[in-house]
Design an enzyme around this catalytic site. Structure first.
Site, PDB file in Angstrom:
ATOM      1  N   ARG A   1      19.641   4.469 -16.140  1.00 56.32           N
ATOM      2  CA  ARG A   1      18.731   5.585 -16.188  1.00 56.32           C
ATOM      3  C   ARG A   1      18.436   5.292 -15.235  1.00 56.32           C
ATOM      4  NH1 ARG A   1      17.029   2.190 -13.139  1.00 56.32           N
ATOM      5  NH2 ARG A   1      14.765   3.843 -13.142  1.00 56.32           N
ATOM      6  N   GLY A   2      17.344   6.584 -13.958  1.00 59.77           N
ATOM      7  CA  GLY A   2      17.251   6.534 -12.591  1.00 59.77           C
ATOM      8  C   GLY A   2      18.232   7.282 -12.657  1.00 59.77           C
ATOM      9  N   ALA A   3      17.895   8.529 -12.369  1.00 66.72           N
ATOM     10  CA  ALA A   3      18.348   9.638 -11.908  1.00 66.72           C
ATOM     11  C   ALA A   3      20.019  10.025 -11.411  1.00 66.72           C
ATOM     12  CB  ALA A   3      17.457  10.467 -10.802  1.00 66.72           C
TER      13      ALA A   3
ATOM     14  N   ASN B   1       8.760  12.544 -10.460  1.00 66.68           N
ATOM     15  CA  ASN B   1       8.883  11.319 -10.622  1.00 66.68           C
ATOM     16  C   ASN B   1       8.435  10.653 -11.845  1.00 66.68           C
ATOM     17  OD1 ASN B   1      10.606   8.839  -9.409  1.00 66.68           O
ATOM     18  ND2 ASN B   1       9.143   8.091  -8.965  1.00 66.68           N
ATOM     19  N   LYS B   2       8.735   9.659 -11.911  1.00 63.57           N
ATOM     20  CA  LYS B   2       8.542   8.453 -13.655  1.00 63.57           C
ATOM     21  C   LYS B   2       6.797   9.082 -13.347  1.00 63.57           C
ATOM     22  CE  LYS B   2       9.860   6.501 -15.415  1.00 63.57           C
ATOM     23  NZ  LYS B   2      10.275   8.139 -16.373  1.00 63.57           N
TER      24      LYS B   2
ATOM     25  N   ASP C   1      13.273  12.443 -10.187  1.00 64.58           N
ATOM     26  CA  ASP C   1      13.870  12.647 -10.638  1.00 64.58           C
ATOM     27  C   ASP C   1      14.400  14.139 -10.712  1.00 64.58           C
ATOM     28  OD1 ASP C   1      14.400  10.463 -12.984  1.00 64.58           O
ATOM     29  OD2 ASP C   1      12.565  10.273 -11.759  1.00 64.58           O
TER      30      ASP C   1
ATOM     31  N   ARG D   1      19.842  13.863 -21.713  1.00 64.20           N
ATOM     32  CA  ARG D   1      18.273  13.790 -21.007  1.00 64.20           C
ATOM     33  C   ARG D   1      17.489  15.502 -20.288  1.00 64.20           C
ATOM     34  NH1 ARG D   1      15.883   8.071 -18.572  1.00 64.20           N
ATOM     35  NH2 ARG D   1      13.676   9.004 -18.856  1.00 64.20           N
TER      36      ARG D   1
ATOM     37  N   GLN E   1       9.984  -0.215 -15.911  1.00 65.39           N
ATOM     38  CA  GLN E   1      11.034  -0.338 -14.976  1.00 65.39           C
ATOM     39  C   GLN E   1      10.818  -1.179 -13.624  1.00 65.39           C
ATOM     40  OE1 GLN E   1       9.686   2.361 -16.482  1.00 65.39           O
ATOM     41  NE2 GLN E   1      11.698   3.590 -17.128  1.00 65.39           N
TER      42      GLN E   1
HETATM   43  P1  RI2 Z   1      16.678   8.124  -8.378  1.00 64.19           P
HETATM   44  C1  RI2 Z   1      13.431   7.030 -12.725  1.00 64.19           C
HETATM   45  O1  RI2 Z   1      13.327   7.675 -14.781  1.00 64.19           O
HETATM   46  C2  RI2 Z   1      12.180   7.156 -12.101  1.00 64.19           C
HETATM   47  O2  RI2 Z   1      12.170   8.517 -12.114  1.00 64.19           O
HETATM   48  C3  RI2 Z   1      12.735   6.523 -10.861  1.00 64.19           C
HETATM   49  O3  RI2 Z   1      12.039   7.075  -9.881  1.00 64.19           O
HETATM   50  C4  RI2 Z   1      14.378   7.464 -10.942  1.00 64.19           C
HETATM   51  O4  RI2 Z   1      14.788   7.479 -12.758  1.00 64.19           O
HETATM   52  C5  RI2 Z   1      15.536   7.041  -9.996  1.00 64.19           C
HETATM   53  O5  RI2 Z   1      16.321   7.427  -9.366  1.00 64.19           O
HETATM   54  P2  RI2 Z   1      13.761   7.283 -15.143  1.00 64.19           P
HETATM   55  O6  RI2 Z   1      15.517   6.882 -15.942  1.00 64.19           O
HETATM   56  O7  RI2 Z   1      15.896   8.695  -7.187  1.00 64.19           O
HETATM   57  O8  RI2 Z   1      13.911   4.893 -15.114  1.00 64.19           O
HETATM   58  O9  RI2 Z   1      16.767   5.928  -7.478  1.00 64.19           O
HETATM   59  O10 RI2 Z   1      13.288   7.304 -16.897  1.00 64.19           O
HETATM   60  O11 RI2 Z   1      18.126   7.885  -8.647  1.00 64.19           O
END
Ligand code: RI2
Length: 360
Positions: free
Chosen positions: A49-51, A250-251, A240, A87, A199
Site C-alpha cells: 500500500r501507499g501510493a 489522502n488517508k 494519493d 484500487r 497505518q
Molecule cells: P505516498 C496511503 O494510503 C495514505 O493515504 C498515505 O498518505 C499514502 O498512501 C502514502 O503514499 P493506503 O495505501 O504519498 O495506506 O507516500 O490506503 O506514496
C-alpha cells in the site's frame, strides 16, 4: 538500483518480493508475487500500500503479466486493465500502468519482457530520486519553521504512513524527517494511529522506531488538542491524488487535521512525487473517486494478545453497520504548500501550472 528497494525487490527469478504490510509490526515477512493475479490481489488486500509502492508494484505487475503473454499485446492489455483497476484512488497506480503500456505498444514482441522490466525499474529509480529531493526541500522548510518558532527541536504531526513503506526509497512525508535526523536536528513526531487500518500506529511507528526517531503514537482525535496547546510546529502528510487545483486526496482523516491546523495557524504541508498529480481534474472534492473498503476493517481491530499471538477482534455490536471510506479530500485553501521533487509550490492552479509548464 537494479530492481532492489527497501519495500520491494526483484529476486533472482525476476519475481517481485514485497514486505507484507498487513502484519507489520508484529510479523516481519515477505510475499513473492509471480503473476498478474497475485499482483492484483496484493494491491487489493493491501499487502502493499501507499501510493508510490502501489504504482511500483503495478509496474512490475505489468512486467510479470508480459511473461504470461508471449508477446500477445491484446492479452497484455486485458491483464494491465485488471491491475489498473485494483484500487481506485491512488493515481500512481493508473499512471504507472499507462506508462508501462505505452512502452509495450511500441516494442517488438521478442524484446517486450526485458524492456518492460527495465521500465519498471526506471519508474522505481525515479521515485527514489524524487524522494531524496523531497527530503531536502522539506527539511529546509522545517528548519526555517523551527527557527521562526525559536525552538531547538521540531514537533511534526503526520497521518497514515508516507514513509519508505509507502514510496521507495525514503518516503514522502517522512523523508524530510529522516533528512533532519541526518542533519543532526532534534525531531519528535506525533503519529496519528490512523484507524481503521492503523497505518500510523503499525507502520509509521515501526519505521520511526527502527530509525531511532523520537515519536509518540496518538489516537486519531488528539491532534486538534495538541495544536491548540502549541505542541505541533508543522503537519505533513503524503498524498494519493492531487488535482490541478491543488486539492489533496489522502488517508481518511487528513481533512480534519488540515482544518485544525488552519484554525491554529500551523503550517500544513503535503509531500508528493509528480506522478501523484492528476492534471486532468481541477476540483478534487467533486472529482476524485474515493475508495470504500469493507465494513470489517471498521468492525474489527488487529494486534497481538498478551501471549504475542497475532489476531483480530470484533469491537462493535453484532448488528451495527459500519462504513469505511478510505480517503478524504483536503481543499487546497487549507494547504500551506506542496513539496515535490521540483521544489515547493502553493497548492493552487496558477502555481502548479507554473511548476509543470513543460508538461502541461
Ligand atoms: P505516498 C496511503 O494510503 C495514505 O493515504 C498515505 O498518505 C499514502 O498512501 C502514502 O503514499 P493506503 O495505501 O504519498 O495506506 O507516500 O490506503 O506514496
Amino acid at each position: 538500483m537494479n530492481g532492489k528497494y527497501k519495500a520491494l525487490w526483484l529476486n533472482e527469478e525476476d519475481n517481485l518480493v514485497v514486505l507484507d504490510q498487513r502484519v507489520l509490526p508484529f510479523v516481519e515477512k515477505t510475499i513473492t508475487i509471480t503473476n498478474t493475479d497475485e499482483c492484483v490481489e496484493a494491491i487489493k488486500n493491501m499487502t502493499v500500500r501507499g501510493a508510490g509502492v502501489i504504482g511500483n508494484t503495478a509496474a512490475f505487475g505489468v512486467f510479470l503479466a508480459s511473461c504470461e503473454c508471449d508477446g500477445d499485446l491484446k492479452l497484455l492489455e486485458e491483464k494491465a486493465k485488471l491491475i489498473r483497476s485494483s484500487r481506485p484512488t491512488a493515481v500512481n497506480l493508473m499512471w504507472a500502468v499507462d506508462r508501462m503500456m505505452e512502452v509495450a505498444r511500441v516494442i517488438k514482441k521478442d524484446k517486450m519482457q526485458e524492456r518492460l522490466k527495465q521500465e519498471a525499474i526506471k519508474i522505481c529509480d525515479e521515485d527514489c530520486k524524487a524522494t531524496e529531493k523531497i527530503a531536502n526541500f522539506g527539511a529546509d522548510i522545517f528548519e526555517e519553521i523551527m527557527k521562526k518558532n525559536g525552538k531547538k527541536e521540531i514537533n511534526v504531526l503526520t497521518h497514515c504512513n508516507a514513509g519508505w513503506l509507502a514510496i521507495v526509497d525514503s518516503g514522502t512525508a517522512l523523508a524530510p524527517i529522516y533528512e533532519l535526523q541526518k542533519r543532526g536536528i532534534k525531531v519528535h513526531v506525533w503519529v496519528d494511529e490512523t484507524r481503521p487500518r492503523n497505518q500510523g500506529a503499525n507502520l509509521t511507528a515501526w519505521e520511526l522506531e527502527k530509525s531511532g526517531i523520537d515519536h509518540t503514537v496518538i489516537a486519531d482525535n488528539t491532534g486538534g488538542h495538541l495544536m491548540q496547546h502549541g505542541l505541533v510546529d508543522v503537519c505533513i502528510t503524503g498524498a494519493d491524488r492531487v488535482s490541478l487545483g491543488g486539492d489533496v486526496a489522502n488517508k481518511i482523516g487528513t481533512y480534519l487535521k488540515a482544518l485544525a491546523a488552519y484554525d491554529n495557524n500551523i503550517p500544513f504541508y503535503v509531500a508528493l512525487p509528480s506522478s501523484t498529480f492528476d492534471f486532468k481534474i481541477i476540483d478534487g472534492v467533486k472529482e476524485i473517486n474515493i475508495e470504500i473498503r469493507g465494513e470489517d476493517e471498521v468492525k474489527t481491530i488487529r494486534g497481538v494478545d498478551e501471549k504475542g499471538q497475532y489476531k483480530g477482534l470484533q469491537i462493535i455490536p453484532n448488528n451495527s453497520k459500519a462504513l469505511n471510506y478510505g480517503f478524504d479530500v483536503t481543499p487546497s485553501r487549507l494547504i500551506t504548500g506542496l513539496i515535490t521533487e521540483r521544489g515547493i509550490c502553493k497548492a493552487d492552479i496558477k502555481n502548479i501550472q507554473n511548476m509543470y509548464g513543460d508538461i502541461l
